[in-house]
Design an enzyme around this catalytic site. Structure first.
Site, PDB file in Angstrom:
ATOM      1  N   ASP A 203      -2.943  14.143 -12.266  1.00 35.74           N
ATOM      2  CA  ASP A 203      -4.282  13.971 -12.824  1.00 35.74           C
ATOM      3  C   ASP A 203      -5.335  14.039 -11.723  1.00 35.74           C
ATOM      4  O   ASP A 203      -5.150  13.480 -10.639  1.00 35.74           O
ATOM      5  CB  ASP A 203      -4.342  12.612 -13.533  1.00 35.74           C
ATOM      6  N   GLU A 251      13.694  16.152  -1.550  1.00 32.63           N
ATOM      7  CA  GLU A 251      14.803  15.226  -1.325  1.00 32.63           C
ATOM      8  C   GLU A 251      15.738  15.161  -2.533  1.00 32.63           C
ATOM      9  O   GLU A 251      16.892  14.751  -2.415  1.00 32.63           O
ATOM     10  CB  GLU A 251      14.271  13.820  -1.030  1.00 32.63           C
TER      11      GLU A 251
END
Length: 540
Positions: A203, A251
């Protein structure tokens, strides 16, 4: 085999949880309601779900004021409910994207409560944008910035300092130059990635860094041509944040993604989707295009060219939770105009014409016919219009409330979905006595899912058919070829074996050679003529 970069050609369905499905009968949609309707979404044929915020929040901006980024608000259920929904979506082959709101927190977030309880200059206040005021006694705001929702962007607290809120007073802006803020949000990312989410919609992605001296700004900053402008938007340092986030996602493998909400010019937007930052950004130029062939073609060409500069695919979207639904916009006298809202005193759209055009434009958009990724807003597969005659007393949008009704008012596009035509609340709520959190217009009965489910020419059936064809013909990874058009108000474009003909005028037009395999309306392709405000797919 699913390509690890699944987002490049995915069809992603936006769920506004409070308005999708209410499973516990309290009038508010919830996560259990989403789980209840997963089979419907799988049958529609979408590849992924994007959920607007469901985090713990006082709901001053419908959940975009987050008080706890690691918990579900009781309005929507529990973390266990989220996990069940996520597992159910994955079992059906659908990815899940969650909304992340990093520009600001809620004023009820523990950090902001600590800031108010701590003195000026403390580490607690350094997490936010606190400043001394101007004037002899600091009685004036630090600068002249205005809130997106109307009024000053600054609020003064009891000890005389001011805090910045580019949105509502209950949404204080964080200071993203503070390492503690950056570390916290990297941990928030890991929390949700660890639970198995596939991506994040970010956002206000272009608003997290402000110019350090916070200079006055006298220009327009909202909804100007080319997007937001000013010292509060699109500062270069913001890209350091996304490069770090890119590494966090890595990751967890090479199949996690981020999509930016950044209201900017295309040449600025593409900086957010460079190979070491986000994977996608919303294409607001397409959303804001008018019902004009030359404008649509220019936006499409420019969007594809811009994204290809950085090796990304573009996104295509016609509606979302922040603006009037396109089935209503396309029924206005200026079709495609983007008013802040349509209220009872405003021009009322031609509902039938708006739906006709909405069914036609979906055959052009990447959602179903252009290379790249597409986002659908819940209910558009039903052809839903806005609630354009909603009485003002029901409106809850902070933009509407802060301006006394002069601006804002996104409630019309957020009305709960109709599932059953003859049920209380049109089947949105399992509780017969519960009133939906926003009122539904009586016209929603004819758009209900059960009315459209088995009707071969319904809008729902059209979406299902086109999504299946899109997958069969691999349109999301194709290439566009424009053809000479017989008229200025007609578009002809091919993607592989499929040619789309879109007639934006009112007069019929002759069709080129090819087998009609899909049409926006049953009468749209009678013989070898295409009716006005209609579209077809031709197989060459």
């Amino acid at each position: 085999m699913i390509h690890p970069q699944w987002w490049r050609d995915a069809v992603i369905y936006q769920i506004y949880p409070r308005s999708f499905m209410d499973a516990n009968g309290d009038g508010m949609g919830d996560l259990a309601g989403v789980t209840e309707r997963l089979d419907y979404l799988a049958a529609l044929g979408v590849d992924a779900l994007w959920l607007s915020p469901f985090y713990r929040s006082p709901q001053c901006d419908a959940g975009y004021d987050v008080a706890d980024y690691r918990d579900v608000d009781p309005l929507f259920g529990t973390l266990d409910d989220f996990d069940r929904m996520l597992a159910g979506a994955h079992e059906r082959g659908m990815k899940v994207i969650v909304d992340l709101v990093p520009n600001h927190t809620s004023s009820e977030h523990v950090w902001f409560r600590q800031a108010l309880a701590s003195p000026s200059g403390s580490p607690e206040r350094a997490r936010y944008m606190f400043r001394e005021g101007r004037g002899e006694h600091g009685e004036l705001p630090p600068n002249n910035w205005q809130s997106i929702f109307g009024g000053p962007a600054w609020t003064r607290i009891d000890d005389g300092q001011w805090y910045l809120h580019m949105f509502d007073t209950g949404q204080p802006d964080l200071d993203w130059r503070n390492p503690e803020v950056r570390e916290e949000f990297e941990n928030v990312l890991r929390f949700w990635l660890g639970r198995g989410v596939d991506g994040f919609r970010v956002d206000v992605a272009h608003g997290m860094i402000k110019q350090p001296d916070l200079p006055d700004w006298d220009g327009e900053q909202v909804m100007v041509e080319g997007g937001n402008r000013g010292p509060m938007w699109d500062q270069d340092e913001v890209h350091d944040i996304y490069r770090r986030w890119h590494r966090v996602l890595a990751e967890y493998g090479d199949d996690r993604m981020m999509v930016a909400e950044a209201w900017l010019k295309p040449e600025r937007v593409i900086r957010y989707i460079r190979p070491d930052e986000m994977q996608q950004a919303f294409n607001f130029d397409y959303l804001m295009a008018h019902w004009k062939a030359d404008e649509l073609r220019n936006v499409i060409d420019r969007s594809i060219a811009s994204s290809s500069e950085v090796g990304a695919t573009t996104t295509w979207v016609m509606s979302n939770h922040d603006g009037v639904r396109h089935a209503s916009r396309l029924g206005l006298s200026d079709p495609g105009a983007r008013p802040q809202k349509i209220g009872a005193e405003d021009e009322q759209p031609d509902e039938a014409l708006g739906l006709r055009r909405a069914r036609a434009i979906i055959m052009l958009t990447l959602t179903l016919a252009l290379p790249g990724s597409a986002y659908l807003y819940q209910g558009e597969e039903l052809g839903l219009p806005d609630h354009t005659t909603m009485p003002d007393r029901y409106r809850q949008d902070p933009g509407f409330l802060r301006t006394g009704g002069e601006d804002g008012g996104r409630d019309g596009c957020r009305v709960p979905l109709p599932w059953r035509a003859d049920a209380p609340a049109f089947g949105f709520s399992d509780g017969a006595a519960a009133e939906p959190w926003l009122p539904q217009p009586v016209s929603y009965a004819r758009y209900a899912v059960d009315i459209q489910q088995d009707a071969p020419d319904s809008t729902l059936s059209l979406y299902r058919r086109l999504l299946a064809l899109r997958r069969d013909y691999n349109l999301g990874r194709g290439m566009l070829v424009w053809h000479v058009s017989p008229r200025d108000d007609v578009m002809r474009v091919s993607n592989g074996d499929i040619t789309v003909v879109l007639n934006l005028g009112s007069a019929p037009v002759a069709l080129p050679e090819g087998q009609v395999i899909a049409h926006s309306l049953p009468e749209a392709a009678g013989g070898r003529e295409l009716a006005g405000n209609a579209a077809v797919w031709l197989l060459s």
